[in-house]
Design an enzyme around this catalytic site. Structure first.
Site, PDB file in Angstrom:
ATOM      1  N   THR D  93      31.583  39.025  37.657  1.00  0.00           N
ATOM      2  CA  THR D  93      32.925  39.547  37.276  1.00  0.00           C
ATOM      3  C   THR D  93      33.355  38.706  35.956  1.00  0.00           C
ATOM      4  OG1 THR D  93      33.577  40.279  39.465  1.00  0.00           O
ATOM      5  CG2 THR D  93      35.296  39.850  37.541  1.00  0.00           C
ATOM      6  N   LYS D 169      35.282  47.356  37.183  1.00  0.00           N
ATOM      7  CA  LYS D 169      35.349  46.183  38.038  1.00  0.00           C
ATOM      8  C   LYS D 169      36.656  45.501  37.814  1.00  0.00           C
ATOM      9  CE  LYS D 169      34.435  42.598  40.621  1.00  0.00           C
ATOM     10  NZ  LYS D 169      34.811  42.605  42.350  1.00  0.00           N
ATOM     11  N   LYS D 238      42.844  34.588  36.532  1.00  0.00           N
ATOM     12  CA  LYS D 238      41.717  34.781  35.610  1.00  0.00           C
ATOM     13  C   LYS D 238      41.110  36.182  35.124  1.00  0.00           C
ATOM     14  CE  LYS D 238      37.578  34.792  36.421  1.00  0.00           C
ATOM     15  NZ  LYS D 238      36.246  34.799  36.967  1.00  0.00           N
TER      16      LYS D 238
END
Lengths: 290, 290, 290, 290
Positions: D93, D169, D238
């Site tokens: 990711t 995602k 993040k």
């Protein structure tokens, strides 16, 4: 002129005294008659009812909330039963929808109505230096000049529909809290990075934001002086809810208003309801772990 | 004093001229050397590189963004290669993290660094009336007084860590846009209820919000004068992103900042990127169906 | 059992029919009596007033808003004048504060009250497959089992104070719009980067979000099928305002609720009031310049 | 097939094992080689460098963040120095902008690149039941089918630009936290009015929100089980910052994202950084005085 004043709280007392000082004949009424004693001792006439206080040329109402204004206007022996030609000058910070309703009711009763809320705290009212926001027929605003000169430093006519004055007044309160909120966010950021709150306030008020609101609330924020309250958080929330209700009806999204309301709720949930309205800064601080 | 100025854009040109006018020996450098011609004609010395501009006692940088400051400092023949004792006075609005890095690099190179961003538009720079926010060693601030007197009306020392000056400067820009946002929300509410924008601005600036930012932006908002831009929306967004990055690292939630950024994005998405940063008001208006 | 049903709109008609189908004796009342014709033809008894519809063991109300429930309960020949021992089962989505008031009024009148709002659209009501959220005395919930079995697939008892059922119901509606809002934000981001909305919806509903709300509204969003409305934006706003009012009284900040309300207002301001409540996505899209 | 796996953390270990179990020849590399021991004991080959792990037909990277992916790709003896025809299947990711850069770099090096991040926690990876979101050339997706069958239950092709898989995602992670946030707000409202959190979760997951995310996080929220973290708040932040950065570049306002980030910051500021990302609910609770 013959002027009645209904509502002798922190604001009304100063207004009434300045009316008398300017040489007008003053009649007063208050729900708790004890609050009229001092003024009567100074020469004012005590009215037995709101209707009786409305027998002169003008009757001023300066009350805490919508319910109080409704009571003295629509209630038994209320202003609408005065059977006089008095102009009702409403100075309270109340819902624009109530103002519209008051205006209609007065017209139907053959009376006249002007909305004239004010900016200024009790000390400003006592000094006769209020800023008055007036809306309604231009004739009525002109007819009230002697009153306005007695109690204020300046009159701002903002429209011919009475509720517009209340919209401006409530929007001003919204802008005060928006200033408090943004000040609080920036000060939390600075504080976490070693910038002293008082230093930040000084830079802002000496450069970009030299107006009264930033000076007054910058100092309160730097000192975290939220008690005793000058104007309580629940009263601030009440005003913000009036703005939100109007925004809802007008289909105007106001996201900063949402932030303010959430922080008022949060500050009250954590700190109690005796906070100053600027205590919403405590929610900002807590959220930052300060 | 011998003073170098690097960066002769709208702000730098005014600063440089006032330095010369105050009797200091002026050396100038600009990436596009053509911009130095006028000053050289007026008596300034043209440096061949940033390093050469840093041979005097002070070297001022006034540049558009982080990359430009990095280039003239760390690049070939950059300031760090000056092999001098000059104090580098950084006046650009740049990231606090870059300022910290600059400070460290200068110490390691045996040089000295002071951060001193300013409040004031090009006309204020030309008039020598900037407000200077300074952070760093008190000795350095003292040593720069002759410079500050030449270009500014007042110096605000805000801390001994250079990045603190940039935090205050960026927070000031945040507060300007927060004022614009709240003004825009209130004005949309008023406009939908028949209150003229200019009237609302007048009431606010003559009572609660008499400071410079509210006067300047209140007028722009009332006139919807968002082009040509005084300071563009993308530059405003860049500054707000610097604030957001700092807030993120400092763990400080700033919901009004979120509103501002979303409205800047929305205004640019709909209106293009040539808007003034206060054009975020157009997002507020569009959301209200205005 | 003898069961009265008051309110034969899209939801009430299905509920009434399933009651009759289960073999109970059905009495019906509707403000516009024409709407009772079909059911009477099918064997139901037409009551002359809400009070008359409340002569059996249970009386169900399924109405559009607070005012309608107040009218049939407190009004002339209203439920409270039934002089019966009927349990009033309130299935409408109304304010928790009204529910509390209804509960008290029924106790004072010697009657019994249960709140049982439902999840499910008209087709689900017609199929007898509603999900019922019930709050009140456990005895009353037990006594209503025959009713619940006739009209629903499952009963969820959520507390012993009737208003708690309405809080859960309103919170469910809030969660639906929160899902719509987050879907819309992510889809705008994807669309601007070339990800097809239908593709994004498929990935989400086949992996993380396989529940009914995401399937139903994901499809609506991907197809931008906001008219004709299944449930209109103004009705959605009314429910969100009920949540906001409760949150205000409970001192619970709900920032996502603020976002939802602002987007509902914005969508209505720009698109009109005939939108589906999920049309708040149009505000998200417009803000992104889509 | 000959398949290399780079990165043997909680996710990578399960992926690698399922590749071997499906009969492919497995080569592994990890920065800390000790983590390869178990797999080597089970028959895998230990590569001496990322480049060596990329000598087969496919090389999978499953790493913690952008920096790790950059190191194994662009670094010394990195994948780009493999001088092979391997397809690099990036499952981490990471930022969409990095993915675009990786794609370009592989093309320039004569290699091929596919982005295929996954939904599923370590237990799902171990069970070979990941959901795979793939973007890139259709030929490459086809060529990777044997890999996908070994490790996942389903592949979702979402576009031909690799970064689109990462956008989907990241958007999924945003939607998870949006669901947590709205759940938390509604549960705080309920709790302050006596509705048990577990009851509210049950009603929602059994009716409107039966999907996996609501079931998993509803239970965590009802039990306030935020430690030990399944996925930490800083990692969640993040990812949200990656979404914010993309939204910024794409000019897409995402106000719910702003709320989520502020609550993550607030929760970390007050509770520390070892919280589960769903611990943002603690900010919601604290703001409500809970």
């Amino acid at each position: 002129m013959e002027i009645g004043v209904i509502g002798l709280g922190h604001m009304g007392i100063g207004i009434a005294r300045n009316i008398a000082k300017a040489g007008h004949r003053l009649t007063v009424w208050n729900r708790d008659p004890a609050k009229t004693d001092a003024l009567v001792a100074e020469g004012a006439v005590r009215a037995a009812s709101p209707a009786e206080a409305a027998q002169g040329e003008l009757v001023v109402t300066m009350l805490a909330n919508d319910a109080a204004v409704e009571a003295v206007t629509f209630g038994e022996k209320g202003i609408l039963q005065a059977n006089s030609r008095a102009i009702h000058v409403s100075m309270s910070t109340i819902a624009p929808t109530l103002v519209t309703r008051l205006d209609t009711a007065h017209r139907e009763a053959g009376m006249r109505f002007l909305s004239a809320p004010v900016f200024g705290r009790p000390d400003v009212a006592a000094a006769g230096a209020l800023n008055i926001v007036a809306a309604g027929d231009a004739d009525l605003i002109a007819a009230c000049q002697p009153l306005f000169e007695a109690i204020g430093q300046r009159v701002f006519p903002v429209g011919d529909r009475p509720e517009q004055a209340n919209i401006v007044k409530l929007s001003g309160n919204f802008m005060i809290l928006a200033a408090v909120e943004s000040f609080a966010e920036a000060m939390a950021l600075g504080e976490k990075n070693g910038v002293a709150p008082a230093t930040f306030v000084e830079v802002m008020t000496e450069t970009l934001f030299g107006g009264r609101s930033h000076r007054v609330y910058g100092e309160i924020l730097a000192e975290q002086r939220f008690r005793p309250a000058g104007f309580t958080a629940p009263l601030g929330l009440k005003d913000m809810n009036l703005v939100a209700s109007l925004a809802n009806d007008s289909r105007v999204p106001m996201p900063v208003l949402g932030v303010i309301r959430d922080h008022l709720l949060s500050a009250m949930a954590r700190e109690g309801e005796d906070l100053d309205w600027s205590g919403l800064a405590l929610a900002v601080r807590a959220d930052a772990g300060l």
